[in-house]
Design an enzyme around this catalytic site. Structure first.
Site, PDB file in Angstrom:
ATOM      1  N   GLY A 169       0.794  -1.057  -0.033  1.00 36.20           N
ATOM      2  CA  GLY A 169      -0.184   0.028   0.097  1.00 36.20           C
ATOM      3  C   GLY A 169       0.732   1.290   0.094  1.00 36.20           C
ATOM      4  O   GLY A 169       2.230   1.226  -0.258  1.00 36.20           O
ATOM      5  N   CYS A 170       0.390   2.318   0.270  1.00 35.85           N
ATOM      6  CA  CYS A 170       0.893   3.460   0.248  1.00 35.85           C
ATOM      7  C   CYS A 170       1.832   4.126   1.125  1.00 35.85           C
ATOM      8  O   CYS A 170       2.823   4.813   0.654  1.00 35.85           O
ATOM      9  CB  CYS A 170      -0.457   4.885   0.515  1.00 35.85           C
ATOM     10  SG  CYS A 170      -1.703   4.661  -1.097  1.00 35.85           S
ATOM     11  N   PHE A 171       2.035   3.363   2.289  1.00 39.96           N
ATOM     12  CA  PHE A 171       3.321   3.401   3.109  1.00 39.96           C
ATOM     13  C   PHE A 171       4.592   2.909   2.751  1.00 39.96           C
ATOM     14  O   PHE A 171       5.593   3.243   3.261  1.00 39.96           O
ATOM     15  CB  PHE A 171       2.818   3.047   4.505  1.00 39.96           C
ATOM     16  CG  PHE A 171       2.733   1.478   4.807  1.00 39.96           C
ATOM     17  CD1 PHE A 171       3.662   0.705   4.624  1.00 39.96           C
ATOM     18  CD2 PHE A 171       1.603   1.171   4.937  1.00 39.96           C
ATOM     19  CE1 PHE A 171       3.544  -0.661   4.778  1.00 39.96           C
ATOM     20  CE2 PHE A 171       1.227  -0.238   5.094  1.00 39.96           C
ATOM     21  CZ  PHE A 171       2.193  -1.202   4.806  1.00 39.96           C
ATOM     22  N   ALA A 172       4.559   2.091   1.618  1.00 38.55           N
ATOM     23  CA  ALA A 172       5.544   1.237   1.021  1.00 38.55           C
ATOM     24  C   ALA A 172       6.775   1.890   0.794  1.00 38.55           C
ATOM     25  O   ALA A 172       7.931   1.242   0.542  1.00 38.55           O
ATOM     26  CB  ALA A 172       5.202   0.182   0.317  1.00 38.55           C
ATOM     27  N   PHE A 387       2.136   6.807   4.794  1.00 36.71           N
ATOM     28  CA  PHE A 387       0.926   6.542   5.277  1.00 36.71           C
ATOM     29  C   PHE A 387       0.170   5.612   4.355  1.00 36.71           C
ATOM     30  O   PHE A 387       0.008   5.665   3.316  1.00 36.71           O
ATOM     31  CB  PHE A 387      -0.027   7.774   5.415  1.00 36.71           C
ATOM     32  CG  PHE A 387       0.769   9.077   6.063  1.00 36.71           C
ATOM     33  CD1 PHE A 387       1.359   9.099   7.105  1.00 36.71           C
ATOM     34  CD2 PHE A 387       0.727  10.192   5.416  1.00 36.71           C
ATOM     35  CE1 PHE A 387       2.151  10.141   7.745  1.00 36.71           C
ATOM     36  CE2 PHE A 387       1.414  11.424   5.652  1.00 36.71           C
ATOM     37  CZ  PHE A 387       2.001  11.214   6.985  1.00 36.71           C
TER      38      PHE A 387
END
Length: 405
Positions: A169-172, A387
């Site tokens: 996801g977007c935190f990666a 995040f």
């Protein structure tokens, strides 16, 4: 040899295998598909291609979402031709995973290759010196993975040590840097190719009047890939742009279900709670305080700790304008602190894991263009924040490099 001597000898060998200095960003490359979508006209395209023009009220809501998104344009692999040939992608809830997978397993490594070649060219070293590959995508799953495919596409050595991360996801973007940092610092001479490649073919779907959170994603997400060469102890012929001094990961309290993605027969469904900006802004101060305490106070470098959050540069994942607005307000940030983040959001949209690497690239280029003293907007220390699902926050403490102005 005594037991103590054997232990000391083993410790010496382990130390000899490690790098002396911190992991360093040595080059950055980015890439996007050729198809450009202007945000101002996207509602017309989206509701037309999904045969949803009859949903007039929903289209008005979507238009307002796009207007408030802070986005000017986005890049996507999907276009009218592909979507008309695969109408299952345009429904909200129709079996379409095979079609999505067929696109992703080809296009994700291909876009990653474009970004990687740019990074390798900037690095200026032969690709045979790449020792490790860390690849991340939320777009599709396959075996062998996108890491294997990229290794083949780039012609890397078959002995390259690979790590594939799917469905983060977007935190990666923060995760891959955290992992690559540990690899670079614990393997003397390692040069790690880090790649994030994201394609919205897995999440694109038609509108639903009962799932407005999905509509938010349709207004924000775009395609992009970013590649970074990471290594410790730069050689004279290498040109570092940032150092990675500390990294951490946190699951925020009371955030279960705040951001979810579920891989179904219909593709990757996206679910978002309304209070995500509030959850992040409520906890970001503690996340940063804990990071600074660990990186500076507890390591004997308290004198280097920045005086305030306005004395550092910010690379924050642009999950959406509401997140940035509430973090700015909660942390009392000066307006320019999120400028690099908002610039990337405006020009590319939310490219999931690749975003923070795009922002890092944009920041160092603008710092040089504006003749500032460092790659970090003239400042020494900064934070990179990811995040995403969990609700997870990835934190990387960066130190900028002095520019020859």
């Amino acid at each position: 040899m005594t037991v103590l001597e054997e232990s000391a000898d083993a410790s010496s060998r382990r130390l000899a295998q490690r790098a002396n200095g911190p992991a360093t960003v040595l080059a950055i490359g980015t890439a996007n598909p050729a198809n450009v979508f202007e945000q101002s006209s996207y509602p017309d395209f989206y509701f037309d291609i999904t045969n949803s023009q009859h949903m007039t009220e929903l289209k008005l809501k979507f238009s307002r979402m796009c207007q408030k998104s802070g986005i000017k344009k986005r890049y996507m692999h999907l276009n009218s031709e592909i979507l008309k040939a695969n109408p299952s992608l345009c429904a909200y809830w129709e079996k379409s995973l095979d079609v999505r997978q067929d696109i992703a397993v080809v296009e994700v490594p291909k876009l990653g290759k474009e970004a990687s070649l740019k990074a390798i060219k900037e690095w200026g070293q032969p690709k045979s010196k790449i020792t490790h590959l860390v690849f991340c995508t939320t777009s599709g799953v396959d075996m062998p993975g996108a890491d294997w495919a990229l290794t083949k596409l780039l012609g890397l050595r078959p002995s390259v040590k690979r790590l594939m991360m799917y469905q983060q996801g977007c935190f990666a973007g923060g995760t891959v840097l955290r992992v690559a940092k540990d690899v670079a610092e614990n393997n003397k001479g390692a040069r790690v190719l880090v790649v994030c490649s994201e394609i919205t073919c897995v999440t694109f779907r038609g509108p639903s009047e009962t799932h407005l959170d999905s509509l938010v994603g349709q207004a924000l997400f775009g395609d992009g890939a970013a590649a970074v060469i990471l290594g410790s102890d730069p050689l004279p012929e290498e040109n570092p742009c940032f150092e990675l001094h500390w990294s951490g990961s946190n699951i925020l309290p009371d955030s279960d279900g705040a951001i979810d993605g579920h891989l179904r027969e219909v593709g990757l469904t996206f679910h978002l709670m309304k209070d995500v900006p509030g959850i992040i802004s409520k906890n970001i101060g503690k996340v940063l305080n804990d990071a600074f305490r660990s990186a500076f106070d507890e390591s004997g470098n308290a004198e280097d700790r920045p005086a305030s959050v306005n004395d550092i540069f910010w690379i924050a994942h642009p999950g959406g304008p509401a997140i940035l607005d509430q973090v700015e307000e909660k942390m009392k940030l000066a307006p320019e602190k999120m400028r690099a983040t908002r610039d990337v959001l405006s020009e590319y949209g939310n490219m999931s894991s690749a975003c923070v690497l795009f922002i890092m690239d944009h920041m160092r280029r603008m710092s040089a263009q504006n003749k500032l003293q460092t790659t970090g907007e003239g400042l020494d220390w900064g934070v990179l924040l990811g995040f995403g699902p969990g609700l997870t926050v990835e934190t990387v403490l960066l130190k900028s490099i002095r520019l020859a102005c």
